[in-house]
Scaffold this active site. Structure first.
Site, PDB file in Angstrom:
ATOM      1  N   CYS A   1       0.837  -1.303  -0.063  1.00  0.00           N
ATOM      2  CA  CYS A   1       0.031   0.002  -0.101  1.00  0.00           C
ATOM      3  C   CYS A   1       0.815   1.176  -0.020  1.00  0.00           C
ATOM      4  CB  CYS A   1      -1.029  -0.005   1.132  1.00  0.00           C
ATOM      5  SG  CYS A   1      -2.387   0.845   0.750  1.00  0.00           S
TER       6      CYS A   1
ATOM      7  N   HIS B   1      -3.447  -5.308   1.479  1.00  0.00           N
ATOM      8  CA  HIS B   1      -2.477  -5.702   2.801  1.00  0.00           C
ATOM      9  C   HIS B   1      -2.515  -7.091   3.057  1.00  0.00           C
ATOM     10  CE1 HIS B   1      -2.615  -1.533   4.097  1.00  0.00           C
ATOM     11  NE2 HIS B   1      -3.358  -1.251   3.238  1.00  0.00           N
TER      12      HIS B   1
ATOM     13  N   GLU C   1      -0.867  -8.560   5.186  1.00  0.00           N
ATOM     14  CA  GLU C   1      -1.087  -8.718   6.664  1.00  0.00           C
ATOM     15  C   GLU C   1      -2.268  -8.734   7.176  1.00  0.00           C
ATOM     16  OE1 GLU C   1      -0.585  -5.824   5.265  1.00  0.00           O
ATOM     17  OE2 GLU C   1      -1.349  -4.069   6.458  1.00  0.00           O
TER      18      GLU C   1
END
Ligand code: GLN
Length: 200
Positions: A81, A172, A174
């Site tokens: 990002c 993302h 994560e």
């Protein structure tokens, strides 16, 4: 089995703890990287999401720009990002943090528009098949140069690419349970992959 891979997360601003959690889930040692000395102690580096203008400014204040450029010559880096925005060669559109030019991509910040602030989508990732991805005020890659390889697109917008040691996602990883992208990144950092093969 060798020692645990030491994965650094640039810890100046943004989604640092989320990435450190992912590193732990992936069985690696996570280090919050705040300065040059920290950078010297890791096998691979993650540039997290956050606010790319702020992140870019803090990188300059810490005088980490040249060190990060040197880092990717020998070690892998994952930019997500805002981290992707900072990896770009050039940015298109209005607001322009100065990118680090780590890979030959042209990036549009906030490219999905305000009406799509945050959403999830299933992506076809080259060599990996379908991956569910979380996007938050995401950029997209408008074009890639000859050295960079597109790994996934969404509605004709490029959202994942790699060039040499640098791997970037507009979304993302994560924030998802799926560890395939992280595992691929770690395999790059252990030299277990022949260059440019997405072996998820
Ligand atoms: N749109 C943000 C920026 O331009 C990035 C958003 C994110 O990292 N989740 O910096």
């Amino acid at each position: 089995m060798g020692a645990k891979r030491r994965i650094g997360v640039l810890a100046l601003q943004g989604a640092v703890s989320e990435h450190l959690d992912m590193v732990k889930r992936g069985g690696c040692a996570g280090l919050a990287v705040k300065n040059r000395a920290d950078l010297g102690a890791v096998d691979a580096l993650i540039l997290p999401g956050g606010e790319s203008t702020t992140l870019g400014r803090l990188i300059r204040e810490q005088e980490l720009e040249d060190d990060i450029r040197a880092f990717v010559k020998t070690r892998p880096l994952l930019g997500t990002c805002a981290g992707l925005i900072l990896c770009a060669r050039e940015l298109v559109g209005d607001a322009r943090p100065r990118p680090l030019g780590l890979m030959d991509i042209s990036v549009e910040r906030n490219g999905f528009g305000r009406q799509r602030e945050s959403f999830e989508a299933d992506l076809e990732v080259e060599g990996a098949g379908s991956i569910r991805a979380v996007f938050i005020r995401a950029p997209f890659i408008q074009s890639v140069g000859v050295g960079a390889r597109v790994l996934a697109s969404l509605d004709d917008k490029i959202v994942m690419a790699e060039q040499g040691n640098v791997l970037v996602t507009a979304f993302h990883p994560e924030l998802a349970d799926d560890m395939r992208i992280f595992n691929y990144f770690v395999a790059k950092s252990s030299g277990a992959l022949a260059e440019s093969h997405f072996l998820l």
